[in-house]
Each structure stands twice: as C-alpha cells, then as structure tokens.
Design a protein around this motif. Structure first.
Motif, mmCIF file in Angstrom:
data_model
loop_
_atom_site.group_PDB
_atom_site.id
_atom_site.type_symbol
_atom_site.label_atom_id
_atom_site.label_comp_id
_atom_site.label_asym_id
_atom_site.label_seq_id
_atom_site.Cartn_x
_atom_site.Cartn_y
_atom_site.Cartn_z
ATOM 1 N N THR A 70 0.866 -1.182 0.000
ATOM 2 C CA THR A 70 0.000 0.000 0.000
ATOM 3 C C THR A 70 0.899 1.227 0.000
ATOM 4 O OG1 THR A 70 -0.116 0.042 2.419
ATOM 5 C CG2 THR A 70 -1.868 -1.141 1.257
ATOM 6 N N ALA A 71 0.351 2.343 -0.462
ATOM 7 C CA ALA A 71 1.123 3.585 -0.527
ATOM 8 C C ALA A 71 0.563 4.566 0.500
ATOM 9 C CB ALA A 71 1.034 4.180 -1.927
ATOM 10 N N PRO A 72 1.348 5.553 0.856
ATOM 11 C CA PRO A 72 0.845 6.571 1.794
ATOM 12 C C PRO A 72 -0.369 7.301 1.218
ATOM 13 C CG PRO A 72 3.223 6.767 1.481
ATOM 14 C CD PRO A 72 2.727 5.774 0.478
ATOM 15 N N ARG A 73 -1.164 7.884 2.091
ATOM 16 C CA ARG A 73 -2.351 8.642 1.671
ATOM 17 C C ARG A 73 -1.942 9.730 0.679
ATOM 18 N NH1 ARG A 73 -5.208 10.443 6.555
ATOM 19 N NH2 ARG A 73 -5.908 8.288 6.518
ATOM 20 N N GLY A 74 -2.682 9.801 -0.428
ATOM 21 C CA GLY A 74 -2.394 10.781 -1.463
ATOM 22 C C GLY A 74 -1.445 10.272 -2.545
ATOM 23 N N TRP A 75 -0.871 9.112 -2.331
ATOM 24 C CA TRP A 75 0.025 8.518 -3.310
ATOM 25 C C TRP A 75 -0.723 7.505 -4.146
ATOM 26 C CZ3 TRP A 75 5.728 8.236 -3.428
ATOM 27 C CH2 TRP A 75 6.317 9.304 -2.730
ATOM 28 N N GLU A 76 -0.210 7.242 -5.332
ATOM 29 C CA GLU A 76 -0.792 6.257 -6.238
ATOM 30 C C GLU A 76 0.196 5.114 -6.408
ATOM 31 O OE1 GLU A 76 -2.351 5.935 -10.861
ATOM 32 O OE2 GLU A 76 -1.578 7.831 -10.100
ATOM 33 N N VAL A 77 -0.336 3.875 -6.485
ATOM 34 C CA VAL A 77 0.502 2.705 -6.750
ATOM 35 C C VAL A 77 0.270 2.288 -8.199
ATOM 36 C CG1 VAL A 77 0.973 0.304 -6.186
ATOM 37 C CG2 VAL A 77 0.392 1.905 -4.372
ATOM 38 N N VAL A 78 1.337 2.217 -8.969
ATOM 39 C CA VAL A 78 1.267 1.759 -10.363
ATOM 40 C C VAL A 78 1.912 0.383 -10.401
ATOM 41 C CG1 VAL A 78 2.042 2.178 -12.727
ATOM 42 C CG2 VAL A 78 1.362 4.095 -11.274
ATOM 43 N N ARG A 79 1.131 -0.616 -10.831
ATOM 44 C CA ARG A 79 1.641 -1.986 -10.931
ATOM 45 C C ARG A 79 1.874 -2.313 -12.404
ATOM 46 N NH1 ARG A 79 0.786 -4.783 -6.035
ATOM 47 N NH2 ARG A 79 -0.436 -3.535 -4.573
ATOM 48 N N LEU A 80 3.116 -2.523 -12.763
ATOM 49 C CA LEU A 80 3.468 -2.857 -14.139
ATOM 50 C C LEU A 80 3.368 -4.362 -14.320
ATOM 51 C CD1 LEU A 80 6.595 -0.573 -14.531
ATOM 52 C CD2 LEU A 80 4.245 -0.094 -15.202
ATOM 53 N N LEU A 81 2.803 -4.791 -15.448
ATOM 54 C CA LEU A 81 2.675 -6.213 -15.723
ATOM 55 C C LEU A 81 4.009 -6.802 -16.093
ATOM 56 C CD1 LEU A 81 -0.591 -6.300 -17.853
ATOM 57 C CD2 LEU A 81 -0.300 -6.959 -15.471
ATOM 58 N N ASP A 82 4.212 -8.021 -15.642
ATOM 59 C CA ASP A 82 5.405 -8.773 -16.011
ATOM 60 C C ASP A 82 5.218 -9.279 -17.433
ATOM 61 O OD1 ASP A 82 7.623 -10.332 -16.194
ATOM 62 O OD2 ASP A 82 7.067 -11.702 -14.586
ATOM 63 N N GLY A 83 6.189 -9.097 -18.287
ATOM 64 C CA GLY A 83 6.071 -9.522 -19.681
ATOM 65 C C GLY A 83 5.953 -11.025 -19.845
ATOM 66 N N SER A 84 6.437 -11.772 -18.900
ATOM 67 C CA SER A 84 6.338 -13.223 -19.020
ATOM 68 C C SER A 84 5.011 -13.749 -18.523
ATOM 69 C CB SER A 84 7.474 -13.888 -18.241
ATOM 70 O OG SER A 84 7.317 -13.611 -16.854
ATOM 71 N N ALA A 85 4.257 -12.909 -17.827
ATOM 72 C CA ALA A 85 2.958 -13.355 -17.325
ATOM 73 C C ALA A 85 1.948 -13.394 -18.456
ATOM 74 C CB ALA A 85 2.471 -12.403 -16.244
ATOM 75 N N PRO A 86 1.070 -14.386 -18.441
ATOM 76 C CA PRO A 86 0.051 -14.444 -19.496
ATOM 77 C C PRO A 86 -0.907 -13.271 -19.364
ATOM 78 C CG PRO A 86 -0.345 -16.124 -17.829
ATOM 79 C CD PRO A 86 0.969 -15.476 -17.503
ATOM 80 N N ALA A 87 -1.163 -12.619 -20.478
ATOM 81 C CA ALA A 87 -2.071 -11.472 -20.468
ATOM 82 C C ALA A 87 -3.513 -11.950 -20.471
ATOM 83 C CB ALA A 87 -1.808 -10.603 -21.697
#
Length: 138
Positions: A70-87
């Motif tokens: 989790t991120a501090p209040r007011g912050w955004e978490v961006v989760r990048l997809l792993d290229g090896s993971a099935p889309a």
C-alpha cells in the motif's frame, strides 16, 4: 585490515554471496520477485518485475509483500505487468472465440444426393464458409 594477531580472516569472500536476491523487508528472507521504486515528484510508487540488477534506491519485494503493498495517503501505486505473465484476453478475443464455437456447433448442411432441402442448387462444393458454384451457362 591488520590487527595485532595478523590479517583478519573472518571476512566472507565475495564469490560466496548468494545469486538469489531477497526481499528488502526487515526479517523477510523470501526470494524477491518484484522491484519497488518511488517517483517522489509524482507521489507515485511503481511496482514492476524484478529489476535486472539491484539499485540503491529501489526495493526488492517477495510475492507476499508485493501483493500487500500500500502507498501513503495521497500517493498512487502503479503496478506494471510482467512480460512473461500471461495477459488477460480482451473482449475482442473472447468474442472471436465465442463466434468460432458457434460456427463449429452449427450443423453442416451438405447435399448428400443433390436434392437436400435448404441447399443452393447452384452450389457444387463447400469448404468452410467458401462455396463453389456452377457456371450460369451450365
């Protein structure tokens, strides 16, 4: 380093260091699977695939800690997809699959003796959705 008794022999040689990177969280010894970086100017925490090499201002996290991040209040978490993971399949992919299943389940109407009901008399042969028709001159 020299002491009164001679050179210090308790130092660990650098070739013994484990090639597996560990989670940066305190008291967690699990293998790292993701790398966390912060973009302070944008108030953003970026969690992506494990970086190719460890950097001083990045944090390697295990699977459990990366999922619970989790991120501090007011912050955004961006989760990048792993290229090896099935889309995940898109809506277009699912619609195309449904259409292919419907087409395969549809009964084939072929002329067994030439006079079957619902078959075009001009049709000579069929292959999938393509038809071979007689020449209008014949």
């Amino acid at each position: 380093m020299e002491s009164r008794r001679g050179p210090l022999k308790s130092a660990v040689p650098s070739n013994v260091v484990s090639p597996v990177r560990r989670c940066s969280r305190t008291a967690c010894g699990r293998p790292a699977v993701a790398t966390l970086t912060y973009v302070y100017a944008d108030s953003t925490a970026v969690l992506g695939p494990l970086a190719t090499y460890a950097e001083p201002h990045c944090y390697d996290l295990c699977a459990e800690h990366s999922e619970r991040l989790t991120a501090p209040r007011g912050w955004e978490v961006v989760r990048l997809l792993d290229g090896s993971a099935p889309a995940r399949p898109s809506g277009d992919d699912l619609e195309a699959l449904a259409n292919a299943v419907r087409e395969a389940a549809r009964p084939q109407e072929r002329a067994a003796g030439g006079g079957s009901r619902g078959v075009d008399p001009m049709e000579v042969a069929r292959r999938g959705h393509l038809r071979v028709l007689r020449s209008p001159d014949n």
